[in-house]
Design a protein around this motif. Structure first.
Motif, PDB file in Angstrom:
ATOM      1  N   PHE B  49       1.014  -1.264   0.046  1.00 28.91           N
ATOM      2  CA  PHE B  49       0.000   0.020   0.045  1.00 28.91           C
ATOM      3  C   PHE B  49       0.967   1.116  -0.023  1.00 28.91           C
ATOM      4  CE2 PHE B  49       0.799   1.410   4.145  1.00 28.91           C
ATOM      5  CZ  PHE B  49       0.954   0.516   4.957  1.00 28.91           C
ATOM      6  N   ILE B  50       0.398   2.316  -0.456  1.00 30.02           N
ATOM      7  CA  ILE B  50       0.953   3.505  -0.538  1.00 30.02           C
ATOM      8  C   ILE B  50       0.196   4.576  -0.173  1.00 30.02           C
ATOM      9  CG2 ILE B  50       0.693   3.883  -3.040  1.00 30.02           C
ATOM     10  CD1 ILE B  50       3.742   5.213  -2.955  1.00 30.02           C
ATOM     11  N   TYR B  51       0.338   5.711   0.523  1.00 31.52           N
ATOM     12  CA  TYR B  51      -0.365   6.984   0.839  1.00 31.52           C
ATOM     13  C   TYR B  51       0.288   8.180   0.800  1.00 31.52           C
ATOM     14  CZ  TYR B  51       1.615   6.236   5.597  1.00 31.52           C
ATOM     15  OH  TYR B  51       2.683   5.822   6.581  1.00 31.52           O
ATOM     16  N   SER B  52       1.660   8.133   0.579  1.00 30.63           N
ATOM     17  CA  SER B  52       2.260   9.376   0.256  1.00 30.63           C
ATOM     18  C   SER B  52       2.731   9.556  -1.063  1.00 30.63           C
ATOM     19  CB  SER B  52       3.777   9.509   1.446  1.00 30.63           C
ATOM     20  OG  SER B  52       3.207   9.368   2.605  1.00 30.63           O
ATOM     21  N   ASN B  53       2.935  10.874  -1.614  1.00 30.71           N
ATOM     22  CA  ASN B  53       3.645  11.035  -2.866  1.00 30.71           C
ATOM     23  C   ASN B  53       4.993  10.283  -3.125  1.00 30.71           C
ATOM     24  OD1 ASN B  53       1.615  12.159  -4.825  1.00 30.71           O
ATOM     25  ND2 ASN B  53       2.005  14.069  -3.981  1.00 30.71           N
ATOM     26  N   GLY B  54       5.237   9.999  -4.145  1.00 32.40           N
ATOM     27  CA  GLY B  54       6.503   9.291  -4.209  1.00 32.40           C
ATOM     28  C   GLY B  54       6.637   7.728  -4.652  1.00 32.40           C
ATOM     29  N   ASP B  55       7.841   7.173  -4.284  1.00 35.95           N
ATOM     30  CA  ASP B  55       8.029   6.039  -4.547  1.00 35.95           C
ATOM     31  C   ASP B  55       8.076   4.914  -3.225  1.00 35.95           C
ATOM     32  OD1 ASP B  55      10.215   5.991  -7.196  1.00 35.95           O
ATOM     33  OD2 ASP B  55       8.146   6.809  -7.024  1.00 35.95           O
ATOM     34  N   LYS B  56       7.596   3.888  -2.985  1.00 37.02           N
ATOM     35  CA  LYS B  56       7.720   2.960  -1.985  1.00 37.02           C
ATOM     36  C   LYS B  56       8.282   1.446  -2.597  1.00 37.02           C
ATOM     37  CE  LYS B  56       5.160   0.951   1.867  1.00 37.02           C
ATOM     38  NZ  LYS B  56       3.768   0.918   2.418  1.00 37.02           N
ATOM     39  N   GLU B  57       9.183   1.122  -1.922  1.00 36.11           N
ATOM     40  CA  GLU B  57       9.735  -0.098  -2.621  1.00 36.11           C
ATOM     41  C   GLU B  57       9.913  -1.466  -1.381  1.00 36.11           C
ATOM     42  OE1 GLU B  57      13.559   0.492  -4.553  1.00 36.11           O
ATOM     43  OE2 GLU B  57      14.362  -1.639  -3.837  1.00 36.11           O
ATOM     44  N   ASP B  58       9.352  -2.289  -2.049  1.00 39.08           N
ATOM     45  CA  ASP B  58       9.492  -3.777  -1.152  1.00 39.08           C
ATOM     46  C   ASP B  58       9.793  -4.871  -1.969  1.00 39.08           C
ATOM     47  OD1 ASP B  58       6.848  -5.288   0.945  1.00 39.08           O
ATOM     48  OD2 ASP B  58       9.054  -5.753   0.803  1.00 39.08           O
ATOM     49  N   GLY B  59      11.192  -5.010  -1.980  1.00 41.62           N
ATOM     50  CA  GLY B  59      11.470  -6.251  -2.620  1.00 41.62           C
ATOM     51  C   GLY B  59      11.530  -6.114  -3.929  1.00 41.62           C
ATOM     52  N   ARG B  60      11.159  -6.735  -4.792  1.00 44.26           N
ATOM     53  CA  ARG B  60      10.843  -6.781  -6.174  1.00 44.26           C
ATOM     54  C   ARG B  60       9.835  -5.511  -6.711  1.00 44.26           C
ATOM     55  NH1 ARG B  60       9.357 -10.357  -9.675  1.00 44.26           N
ATOM     56  NH2 ARG B  60       8.365 -11.699  -7.759  1.00 44.26           N
ATOM     57  N   PHE B  61       8.987  -5.016  -5.647  1.00 48.76           N
ATOM     58  CA  PHE B  61       7.946  -4.520  -6.243  1.00 48.76           C
ATOM     59  C   PHE B  61       8.055  -2.813  -5.412  1.00 48.76           C
ATOM     60  CE2 PHE B  61       5.104  -7.587  -7.121  1.00 48.76           C
ATOM     61  CZ  PHE B  61       5.542  -8.924  -6.385  1.00 48.76           C
ATOM     62  N   THR B  62       7.596  -2.098  -6.577  1.00 49.34           N
ATOM     63  CA  THR B  62       7.823  -0.496  -6.312  1.00 49.34           C
ATOM     64  C   THR B  62       6.433   0.172  -6.700  1.00 49.34           C
ATOM     65  OG1 THR B  62      10.239  -0.265  -6.979  1.00 49.34           O
ATOM     66  CG2 THR B  62       8.942   1.712  -6.580  1.00 49.34           C
ATOM     67  N   ALA B  63       5.818   0.660  -5.621  1.00 54.13           N
ATOM     68  CA  ALA B  63       4.635   1.415  -6.127  1.00 54.13           C
ATOM     69  C   ALA B  63       4.792   3.016  -6.133  1.00 54.13           C
ATOM     70  CB  ALA B  63       3.488   1.467  -4.716  1.00 54.13           C
ATOM     71  N   GLN B  64       4.223   3.754  -6.935  1.00 57.73           N
ATOM     72  CA  GLN B  64       4.478   4.988  -6.985  1.00 57.73           C
ATOM     73  C   GLN B  64       3.279   5.728  -7.112  1.00 57.73           C
ATOM     74  OE1 GLN B  64       6.337   4.687 -11.251  1.00 57.73           O
ATOM     75  NE2 GLN B  64       8.153   5.095 -10.168  1.00 57.73           N
ATOM     76  N   LEU B  65       3.016   7.008  -6.224  1.00 55.85           N
ATOM     77  CA  LEU B  65       1.836   7.712  -6.216  1.00 55.85           C
ATOM     78  C   LEU B  65       2.000   9.191  -6.766  1.00 55.85           C
ATOM     79  CD1 LEU B  65      -1.137   8.172  -5.199  1.00 55.85           C
ATOM     80  CD2 LEU B  65      -0.159   8.432  -2.794  1.00 55.85           C
ATOM     81  N   ASN B  66       1.257   9.524  -7.543  1.00 53.99           N
ATOM     82  CA  ASN B  66       1.328  10.858  -7.848  1.00 53.99           C
ATOM     83  C   ASN B  66       0.129  11.514  -7.830  1.00 53.99           C
ATOM     84  OD1 ASN B  66       1.181  13.456  -9.427  1.00 53.99           O
ATOM     85  ND2 ASN B  66       2.930  12.820 -10.625  1.00 53.99           N
TER      86      ASN B  66
END
Lengths: 114, 111
Positions: B49-66
């Motif tokens: 999950f992500i709730y802040s602008n920018g990138d969040k990385e977890d292992g091979r996964f990266t979530a991006q929120l704009n």
């Protein structure tokens, strides 16, 4: 329990029959959601409980659908006079605090109306 | 218009490549966004999950929120055949209590 438990896993109902689907959320989880998922589609929101209070039932498709969570733990989704369009997977999910936090899904109840 | 929109795909990538999954949302009041993976015949399972602008990385996964563009994405690096599944984007909306899900993007990783 360790995870969200749903029963029955599979249900075949004759058109017009009433069905009841049960959800046992993760112990201590406050929020509980019911979703309907048709083949190839994303989960569609049905209703939301916070403890025993049903705070949102805007997604229930008709007055044939009814959900309850009388003691704030186990929930039952009841569908009266089932129709063929009710055939879908019914997913229950629970979360630790109020809406906005992560929710965890059960394995779903697969309903087929014939 | 659905609150959360996803390209249904299908998306195919070769093994080892980066898979990019995209999601847009319509309500600027949305708080948090979630990526779930759903294997055929199984229930959705949380990836991140992500709730802040920018990138969040977890292992091979990266979530991006704009939030300015109302855009959420999930990148899967070094894609594996076991990543083949439908990926569901979900958002929570300030005006309600629902988790809104997109229709999902089907990903196939080709060995």
């Amino acid at each position: 329990g360790a995870g969200v438990s749903q029963s029955p896993r599979y249900k075949v109902a004759k058109r017009g029959q009433d069905v009841a689907l049960r959800c046992d959320p993760i112990s201590g989880h406050v929020s509980l959601f019911w979703y309907q998922q048709a083949l190839g589609q994303g989960p569609e929101f049905l209703t939301y409980f916070q403890n025993e209070a049903q705070l949102d039932k805007s997604g229930l498709p008709s007055d044939r659908f009814f959900a309850e969570r009388p003691e704030g733990s186990v929930s039952t989704l009841k569908i009266q006079r089932t129709q063929q369009e009710d055939s879908a997977v019914y997913l229950c999910a629970s979360g630790r605090t109020g809406a906005g936090n992560t929710i965890y899904f059960g394995e779903g109840s697969w309903l087929t109306v014939v | 218009q659905k609150e959360v929109e996803q390209n249904s795909g299908p998306l195919s990538v070769p093994e080892g490549a980066i898979a990019s999954l995209n999601c847009t949302y319509s309500d600027r009041g949305s708080q948090s966004f979630f990526w779930y993976r759903q294997y055929s015949g199984k229930s959705p399972e949380l990836i991140m999950f992500i709730y802040s602008n920018g990138d969040k990385e977890d292992g091979r996964f990266t979530a991006q929120l704009n939030k300015a563009s109302q855009y959420v994405s999930l990148l899967i690096r070094d894609s594996q055949p076991s990543d083949s599944a439908t990926y569901l984007c979900a958002g929570t909306i300030l005006t309600g209590n629902q988790f809104y899900f997109g229709t999902g993007t089907s990903l196939t990783v080709i060995p």
